[in-house]
Design a protein around this motif. Structure first.
Motif, mmCIF file in Angstrom:
data_model
loop_
_atom_site.group_PDB
_atom_site.id
_atom_site.type_symbol
_atom_site.label_atom_id
_atom_site.label_comp_id
_atom_site.label_asym_id
_atom_site.label_seq_id
_atom_site.Cartn_x
_atom_site.Cartn_y
_atom_site.Cartn_z
ATOM 1 N N GLY A 87 0.773 -1.230 0.000
ATOM 2 C CA GLY A 87 0.000 0.000 0.000
ATOM 3 C C GLY A 87 0.803 1.278 0.000
ATOM 4 N N TRP A 88 2.127 1.194 -0.247
ATOM 5 C CA TRP A 88 2.926 2.412 -0.367
ATOM 6 C C TRP A 88 2.676 3.035 -1.733
ATOM 7 C CZ3 TRP A 88 4.553 3.542 4.221
ATOM 8 C CH2 TRP A 88 4.996 2.557 5.098
ATOM 9 N N ARG A 89 2.653 4.342 -1.802
ATOM 10 C CA ARG A 89 2.358 5.023 -3.067
ATOM 11 C C ARG A 89 3.519 4.948 -4.057
ATOM 12 N NH1 ARG A 89 -1.100 10.439 -1.380
ATOM 13 N NH2 ARG A 89 -2.894 9.306 -0.517
ATOM 14 N N ALA A 90 4.722 4.687 -3.582
ATOM 15 C CA ALA A 90 5.886 4.545 -4.462
ATOM 16 C C ALA A 90 6.926 3.702 -3.742
ATOM 17 C CB ALA A 90 6.466 5.914 -4.835
ATOM 18 N N ARG A 91 7.822 3.095 -4.524
ATOM 19 C CA ARG A 91 8.858 2.238 -3.949
ATOM 20 C C ARG A 91 9.864 3.030 -3.114
ATOM 21 N NH1 ARG A 91 13.553 2.136 -6.528
ATOM 22 N NH2 ARG A 91 13.940 -0.108 -6.321
ATOM 23 N N SER A 96 4.721 8.897 -0.713
ATOM 24 C CA SER A 96 5.235 7.683 -0.073
ATOM 25 C C SER A 96 6.042 8.009 1.189
ATOM 26 C CB SER A 96 6.095 6.889 -1.057
ATOM 27 O OG SER A 96 7.182 7.661 -1.522
ATOM 28 N N TRP A 97 6.838 9.085 1.149
ATOM 29 C CA TRP A 97 7.590 9.458 2.352
ATOM 30 C C TRP A 97 6.648 9.981 3.431
ATOM 31 C CZ3 TRP A 97 13.213 11.603 2.150
ATOM 32 C CH2 TRP A 97 14.025 10.668 1.497
ATOM 33 N N SER A 98 5.586 10.662 3.028
ATOM 34 C CA SER A 98 4.594 11.117 4.008
ATOM 35 C C SER A 98 3.920 9.926 4.683
ATOM 36 C CB SER A 98 3.549 12.002 3.333
ATOM 37 O OG SER A 98 4.121 13.217 2.888
ATOM 38 N N GLN A 99 3.684 8.856 3.912
ATOM 39 C CA GLN A 99 3.105 7.642 4.498
ATOM 40 C C GLN A 99 4.026 7.057 5.565
ATOM 41 O OE1 GLN A 99 2.392 5.620 0.600
ATOM 42 N NE2 GLN A 99 0.393 5.122 1.475
ATOM 43 N N VAL A 100 5.333 7.033 5.283
ATOM 44 C CA VAL A 100 6.298 6.521 6.263
ATOM 45 C C VAL A 100 6.303 7.391 7.514
ATOM 46 C CG1 VAL A 100 8.742 6.076 6.698
ATOM 47 C CG2 VAL A 100 7.739 5.459 4.495
ATOM 48 N N LEU A 101 6.286 8.709 7.314
ATOM 49 C CA LEU A 101 6.282 9.631 8.457
ATOM 50 C C LEU A 101 5.029 9.442 9.302
ATOM 51 C CD1 LEU A 101 7.552 12.851 6.628
ATOM 52 C CD2 LEU A 101 8.856 11.394 8.181
ATOM 53 N N MET A 144 -2.033 16.488 -3.893
ATOM 54 C CA MET A 144 -1.745 15.119 -3.488
ATOM 55 C C MET A 144 -2.978 14.519 -2.831
ATOM 56 S SD MET A 144 1.633 13.960 -1.337
ATOM 57 C CE MET A 144 0.996 14.318 0.303
ATOM 58 N N ALA A 145 -3.240 13.243 -3.080
ATOM 59 C CA ALA A 145 -4.391 12.586 -2.460
ATOM 60 C C ALA A 145 -4.229 12.618 -0.942
ATOM 61 C CB ALA A 145 -4.515 11.152 -2.959
ATOM 62 N N PRO A 146 -5.311 12.831 -0.191
ATOM 63 C CA PRO A 146 -5.224 12.978 1.261
ATOM 64 C C PRO A 146 -4.619 11.749 1.944
ATOM 65 C CG PRO A 146 -7.384 13.635 0.453
ATOM 66 C CD PRO A 146 -6.693 12.985 -0.691
ATOM 67 N N LEU A 147 -3.940 11.999 3.061
ATOM 68 C CA LEU A 147 -3.383 10.939 3.892
ATOM 69 C C LEU A 147 -3.732 11.230 5.351
ATOM 70 C CD1 LEU A 147 0.208 10.480 2.397
ATOM 71 C CD2 LEU A 147 -1.588 8.748 2.453
ATOM 72 N N GLN A 180 -1.554 18.735 4.486
ATOM 73 C CA GLN A 180 -1.060 18.963 3.131
ATOM 74 C C GLN A 180 -1.120 20.445 2.768
ATOM 75 O OE1 GLN A 180 -2.500 16.346 0.127
ATOM 76 N NE2 GLN A 180 -2.810 14.642 1.543
ATOM 77 N N MET A 181 -0.115 20.844 2.004
ATOM 78 C CA MET A 181 -0.006 22.251 1.645
ATOM 79 C C MET A 181 0.594 22.361 0.253
ATOM 80 S SD MET A 181 1.879 25.065 4.020
ATOM 81 C CE MET A 181 3.258 25.411 2.978
#
Length: 306
Positions: free
Chosen positions: A20-24, A55-60, A86-89, A94-95
């Motif tokens: 489910g990560w947005r990028a590798r 993807s980095w925001s997902q990790v954070l 960017m799609a919401p997380l 987001q800004m």
């Protein structure tokens, strides 16, 4: 990521889709964290520059926001900044903004209610042209823009992590970073291909020079000198290099056989409006009609050529 079949077979590409990560690139930040322990308990305010696709925001979010008890999650604030939407997380503020503008830095600090960030990360990179000198130059300017805005939002003692291209003049960049960070290391995660000049600079213990006032007016890069390889002695720093990633981690350039009991897992986030389906919708034909038309066109082409 959509350039060739090699990318599709890449082990980190498949894992990103399944988990489910947005990028590798998510695995790059995870492996850097394994080596440098970026996400300690003291880290509660983070800025993700050039964040899209997220993807980095997902990790954070996973390491800082969701790692806390639900009653304490309000203490963690993660601001993701990018020119693109960017799609919401969940857990991410987001800004949309330009990291070369002072107003963007002011909005970030406003989200922190006047406080400053403990950690700033940037995975931004230009659309590569294949002309290495140009690509390295543009990436260097992007890195310096990220450093520039970081001087406005990072607290003393904080950490800065950013993508860097290890080109001929990388010495100048690392010397600029050492003006603000006494500890600078270049890391190469296993998720980053060996064939790529991409690496990540990890700068810790932010300490600006005495009397330095952050400004967006003047660039940090001084073009007075052209041959930086002539620098010697204390003026030329040898930056430590670390190939990071757990010893049991996959190597991005290696091939791995699938286990006999391997089971396919569909992507956690299915594609939105796949291009093929979109093309069918625009043509007004069903899939069978579309295939029949392709076959007819091919047959007509063969008759014409004969």
């Amino acid at each position: 990521m959509g350039r060739s079949s090699k990318d599709k077979r890449d082990v980190y590409y498949r894992l990103a889709k399944e988990e489910g990560w947005r990028a590798r690139s998510a695995f790059k930040l995870l492996q850097i964290d394994d080596e440098f322990h970026l996400f300690g308990d003291h880290v509660s305010k983070v800025v993700d520059l050039c964040a899209a696709p997220g993807s980095w925001s997902q990790v954070l979010a996973k390491k800082i926001y969701f790692a806390r008890p639900e009653t304490e999650r309000h203490q963690a604030k993660i601001v993701a900044v990018d020119l693109q939407a960017m799609a919401p997380l969940p857990g991410i503020i987001q800004m949309q903004g330009d990291i070369t503008q002072l107003s963007t830095a002011q909005k970030i600090v406003a989200h922190f209610e006047g406080d400053q960030a403990d950690l700033v990360v940037c995975d931004g990179a230009p659309d590569v042209t294949g002309l290495h000198d140009i690509d390295e130059y543009i990436q260097a300017q992007l890195l310096l823009a990220a450093l520039n805005i970081t001087t406005h939002v990072l607290k003393t003692g904080g950490t800065f992590v950013a993508k860097i291209f290890r080109g001929r003049d990388v010495t100048l960049l690392t010397d600029q970073l050492r003006l603000f960070f006494p500890e600078v290391t270049i890391a190469k995660p296993k998720a980053s291909r060996n064939s790529s000049i991409e690496a990540f600079v990890v700068c810790r213990n932010y300490e600006p020079p005495p009397g330095y006032v952050p400004t967006m007016i003047n660039p940090l890069l001084d073009h007075t000198y052209t041959d930086f390889n002539q620098l010697t002695g204390p003026n030329r720093f040898i930056v430590p290099f670390i190939a990071c990633g757990d010893l049991s981690a996959y190597d991005s350039d290696a091939s791995y056989a699938l286990d006999e009991d391997y089971q396919y897992h569909p992507p956690t986030e299915a594609p939105i409006n796949p291009p093929y389906q979109t093309a069918l919708a625009r043509s007004g034909r069903s899939e069978s009609e579309h295939v029949a038309k392709i076959a007819a066109d091919l047959e007509q082409t063969q008759l014409t050529e004969s």
